[in-house]
Design a protein around this motif. Structure first.
Motif, PDB file in Angstrom:
ATOM      1  N   SER A  52      51.750  38.097 -32.538  1.00 26.72           N
ATOM      2  CA  SER A  52      53.335  38.916 -31.200  1.00 26.72           C
ATOM      3  C   SER A  52      53.439  39.821 -31.724  1.00 26.72           C
ATOM      4  CB  SER A  52      54.555  37.842 -31.723  1.00 26.72           C
ATOM      5  OG  SER A  52      54.921  38.371 -33.033  1.00 26.72           O
ATOM      6  N   ASP A  53      53.752  40.426 -29.915  1.00 27.00           N
ATOM      7  CA  ASP A  53      54.566  41.872 -30.773  1.00 27.00           C
ATOM      8  C   ASP A  53      55.484  42.432 -31.573  1.00 27.00           C
ATOM      9  OD1 ASP A  53      53.429  41.908 -28.018  1.00 27.00           O
ATOM     10  OD2 ASP A  53      54.750  41.907 -26.756  1.00 27.00           O
ATOM     11  N   LEU A  54      55.185  43.562 -31.963  1.00 27.86           N
ATOM     12  CA  LEU A  54      55.981  43.965 -33.773  1.00 27.86           C
ATOM     13  C   LEU A  54      56.463  45.091 -33.153  1.00 27.86           C
ATOM     14  CD1 LEU A  54      53.529  42.845 -36.054  1.00 27.86           C
ATOM     15  CD2 LEU A  54      55.007  41.624 -35.706  1.00 27.86           C
ATOM     16  N   THR A  55      57.691  45.379 -34.051  1.00 33.38           N
ATOM     17  CA  THR A  55      57.920  47.170 -33.543  1.00 33.38           C
ATOM     18  C   THR A  55      58.121  46.978 -35.706  1.00 33.38           C
ATOM     19  OG1 THR A  55      59.689  46.239 -32.393  1.00 33.38           O
ATOM     20  CG2 THR A  55      59.958  48.213 -34.083  1.00 33.38           C
ATOM     21  N   VAL A  56      57.146  48.549 -36.365  1.00 34.20           N
ATOM     22  CA  VAL A  56      56.949  48.535 -37.145  1.00 34.20           C
ATOM     23  C   VAL A  56      57.752  50.259 -37.812  1.00 34.20           C
ATOM     24  CG1 VAL A  56      54.942  46.612 -37.504  1.00 34.20           C
ATOM     25  CG2 VAL A  56      54.535  49.246 -36.613  1.00 34.20           C
ATOM     26  N   LYS A  57      57.721  50.547 -39.174  1.00 36.50           N
ATOM     27  CA  LYS A  57      57.886  52.093 -39.181  1.00 36.50           C
ATOM     28  C   LYS A  57      56.037  52.716 -39.377  1.00 36.50           C
ATOM     29  CE  LYS A  57      62.145  51.776 -40.567  1.00 36.50           C
ATOM     30  NZ  LYS A  57      63.276  52.630 -41.662  1.00 36.50           N
ATOM     31  N   ASN A  58      56.081  53.687 -39.071  1.00 31.39           N
ATOM     32  CA  ASN A  58      54.851  53.865 -40.176  1.00 31.39           C
ATOM     33  C   ASN A  58      54.032  54.169 -41.243  1.00 31.39           C
ATOM     34  OD1 ASN A  58      52.155  56.260 -39.773  1.00 31.39           O
ATOM     35  ND2 ASN A  58      53.887  57.568 -40.617  1.00 31.39           N
ATOM     36  N   GLY A  59      53.125  53.737 -42.074  1.00 30.95           N
ATOM     37  CA  GLY A  59      52.931  53.139 -42.759  1.00 30.95           C
ATOM     38  C   GLY A  59      52.926  51.872 -43.344  1.00 30.95           C
ATOM     39  N   THR A  60      53.462  50.632 -42.850  1.00 32.13           N
ATOM     40  CA  THR A  60      53.920  49.839 -43.504  1.00 32.13           C
ATOM     41  C   THR A  60      53.189  48.784 -42.807  1.00 32.13           C
ATOM     42  OG1 THR A  60      55.754  50.102 -42.406  1.00 32.13           O
ATOM     43  CG2 THR A  60      55.611  47.875 -42.602  1.00 32.13           C
ATOM     44  N   THR A  61      52.616  48.412 -44.436  1.00 32.95           N
ATOM     45  CA  THR A  61      52.018  46.604 -44.530  1.00 32.95           C
ATOM     46  C   THR A  61      52.446  45.338 -43.515  1.00 32.95           C
ATOM     47  OG1 THR A  61      50.679  47.734 -45.728  1.00 32.95           O
ATOM     48  CG2 THR A  61      50.535  44.895 -45.714  1.00 32.95           C
ATOM     49  N   ILE A  62      51.421  44.995 -42.099  1.00 28.33           N
ATOM     50  CA  ILE A  62      52.415  44.114 -41.149  1.00 28.33           C
ATOM     51  C   ILE A  62      51.120  43.373 -42.003  1.00 28.33           C
ATOM     52  CG2 ILE A  62      53.727  45.746 -39.619  1.00 28.33           C
ATOM     53  CD1 ILE A  62      51.634  45.518 -37.691  1.00 28.33           C
ATOM     54  N   ASP A  63      51.930  41.622 -41.363  1.00 28.97           N
ATOM     55  CA  ASP A  63      51.174  40.327 -40.601  1.00 28.97           C
ATOM     56  C   ASP A  63      50.569  40.781 -39.518  1.00 28.97           C
ATOM     57  OD1 ASP A  63      51.952  39.612 -42.409  1.00 28.97           O
ATOM     58  OD2 ASP A  63      53.390  38.162 -42.028  1.00 28.97           O
ATOM     59  N   LEU A  64      49.174  40.708 -38.729  1.00 30.09           N
ATOM     60  CA  LEU A  64      48.881  41.239 -37.935  1.00 30.09           C
ATOM     61  C   LEU A  64      48.957  39.614 -36.250  1.00 30.09           C
ATOM     62  CD1 LEU A  64      45.739  43.939 -38.446  1.00 30.09           C
ATOM     63  CD2 LEU A  64      48.393  44.096 -36.982  1.00 30.09           C
ATOM     64  N   VAL A  65      47.286  39.041 -37.460  1.00 36.68           N
ATOM     65  CA  VAL A  65      47.805  37.232 -36.960  1.00 36.68           C
ATOM     66  C   VAL A  65      47.363  36.176 -37.822  1.00 36.68           C
ATOM     67  CG1 VAL A  65      45.487  36.435 -35.893  1.00 36.68           C
ATOM     68  CG2 VAL A  65      45.732  38.934 -35.133  1.00 36.68           C
ATOM     69  N   TYR A  66      48.003  35.185 -37.390  1.00 30.61           N
ATOM     70  CA  TYR A  66      47.463  34.163 -37.559  1.00 30.61           C
ATOM     71  C   TYR A  66      46.608  33.189 -37.957  1.00 30.61           C
ATOM     72  CZ  TYR A  66      52.439  35.143 -39.419  1.00 30.61           C
ATOM     73  OH  TYR A  66      53.174  36.082 -39.470  1.00 30.61           O
ATOM     74  N   ILE A  67      45.863  32.891 -38.053  1.00 29.14           N
ATOM     75  CA  ILE A  67      44.453  31.905 -37.851  1.00 29.14           C
ATOM     76  C   ILE A  67      44.392  30.836 -38.679  1.00 29.14           C
ATOM     77  CG2 ILE A  67      42.078  31.270 -38.489  1.00 29.14           C
ATOM     78  CD1 ILE A  67      42.379  34.106 -37.017  1.00 29.14           C
ATOM     79  N   THR A  68      44.747  29.595 -37.813  1.00 28.73           N
ATOM     80  CA  THR A  68      44.915  28.193 -38.065  1.00 28.73           C
ATOM     81  C   THR A  68      42.992  27.302 -37.312  1.00 28.73           C
ATOM     82  OG1 THR A  68      47.634  28.186 -37.351  1.00 28.73           O
ATOM     83  CG2 THR A  68      46.463  26.057 -37.833  1.00 28.73           C
ATOM     84  N   ASN A  69      43.420  26.469 -39.116  1.00 27.53           N
ATOM     85  CA  ASN A  69      41.868  26.084 -38.927  1.00 27.53           C
ATOM     86  C   ASN A  69      42.273  24.401 -38.535  1.00 27.53           C
ATOM     87  OD1 ASN A  69      39.499  24.913 -39.612  1.00 27.53           O
ATOM     88  ND2 ASN A  69      39.743  25.385 -41.735  1.00 27.53           N
ATOM     89  N   ARG A  70      41.616  24.089 -37.961  1.00 26.48           N
ATOM     90  CA  ARG A  70      41.657  22.906 -37.005  1.00 26.48           C
ATOM     91  C   ARG A  70      40.788  21.916 -37.436  1.00 26.48           C
ATOM     92  NH1 ARG A  70      44.459  25.411 -32.969  1.00 26.48           N
ATOM     93  NH2 ARG A  70      47.009  25.195 -34.015  1.00 26.48           N
ATOM     94  N   LEU A  71      39.094  22.728 -38.038  1.00 22.78           N
ATOM     95  CA  LEU A  71      37.748  21.986 -38.090  1.00 22.78           C
ATOM     96  C   LEU A  71      38.496  21.382 -39.484  1.00 22.78           C
ATOM     97  CD1 LEU A  71      36.212  25.724 -37.696  1.00 22.78           C
ATOM     98  CD2 LEU A  71      36.196  23.639 -36.551  1.00 22.78           C
ATOM     99  N   PRO A  72      37.224  20.246 -39.665  1.00 24.31           N
ATOM    100  CA  PRO A  72      37.444  19.583 -40.841  1.00 24.31           C
ATOM    101  C   PRO A  72      36.825  19.994 -41.889  1.00 24.31           C
ATOM    102  CG  PRO A  72      35.543  18.757 -39.619  1.00 24.31           C
ATOM    103  CD  PRO A  72      36.007  19.741 -38.687  1.00 24.31           C
ATOM    104  N   ASP A  73      36.331  21.324 -42.446  1.00 18.22           N
ATOM    105  CA  ASP A  73      35.741  22.173 -42.994  1.00 18.22           C
ATOM    106  C   ASP A  73      36.557  23.059 -43.738  1.00 18.22           C
ATOM    107  OD1 ASP A  73      33.938  20.373 -44.428  1.00 18.22           O
ATOM    108  OD2 ASP A  73      32.643  21.133 -42.587  1.00 18.22           O
ATOM    109  N   SER A  74      36.286  24.179 -44.925  1.00 13.01           N
ATOM    110  CA  SER A  74      37.187  25.372 -44.808  1.00 13.01           C
ATOM    111  C   SER A  74      36.830  26.762 -44.637  1.00 13.01           C
ATOM    112  CB  SER A  74      36.954  25.967 -45.957  1.00 13.01           C
ATOM    113  OG  SER A  74      37.830  24.404 -47.231  1.00 13.01           O
TER     114      SER A  74
END
Length: 160
Positions: A52-74
């Motif tokens: 999603s779109d984000l508003t951040v400060k310079n030098g901040t560590t952020i969550d960029l992308v969430y990956i969801t596993n819908r496969l039967p294996d890891s």
């Protein structure tokens, strides 16, 4: 010559001609078939990708992308490609061993120019026991905006 001999010779001649010419059948076939591959939206895909779109400060560590596993294996995130512009994203943290039905988060530290924004395109490669796939970042659903807050603004979408 008797009729029986004449008929026998005629059948023999037809048989020999048939053997030499062939049966008139075919030994090769060429056919064209149409193939279509369906692409599912992220709610139904085996590997979900959410940003999603984000508003951040310079030098901040952020969550960029969430990956969801819908496969039967890891699965593991094995590669990340970011289309850099004026902003850079460094110190990437990637999830490993995402179990079936679970999600993992890709994080990074944003170096940006205050009061400016940039579209981020992030491609992710995931691998499991029987699959390797790349979730490309060049489509509308794989692109998000990062707005760099000025020093006076709060960049509360990111994590500190």
């Amino acid at each position: 010559m008797s009729k029986l001999k004449t008929l026998s010779l005629l059948l023999l001649l037809v048989s020999i001609t048939g053997i030499m010419v062939g049966s008139g059948g075919f030994t090769a076939l060429s056919a064209d078939r149409g193939v279509s591959i369906g692409v599912e939206n992220d709610e139904s895909a085996y590997i979900g990708y959410e940003s999603s779109d984000l508003t951040v400060k310079n030098g901040t560590t952020i969550d960029l992308v969430y990956i969801t596993n819908r496969l039967p294996d890891s699965i593991d995130v094995t590669d990340i490609t970011i289309k850099d512009g004026d902003f850079t994203i460094s110190e990437l943290k990637t999830p490993t061993d995402i179990s079936p039905g679970k999600s993992g988060t890709i994080q990074g530290t944003v170096v940006c120019t205050p009061s400016e924004s940039q579209a981020i395109e992030l491609s992710v490669t995931v691998s499991g026991s029987d699959v390797t796939t790349q979730l490309a970042g060049d489509t509308t659903t794989r692109r998000f905006m990062i707005v760099c807050a000025s020093e006076k603004e709060d960049g509360d979408d990111g994590e500190e």
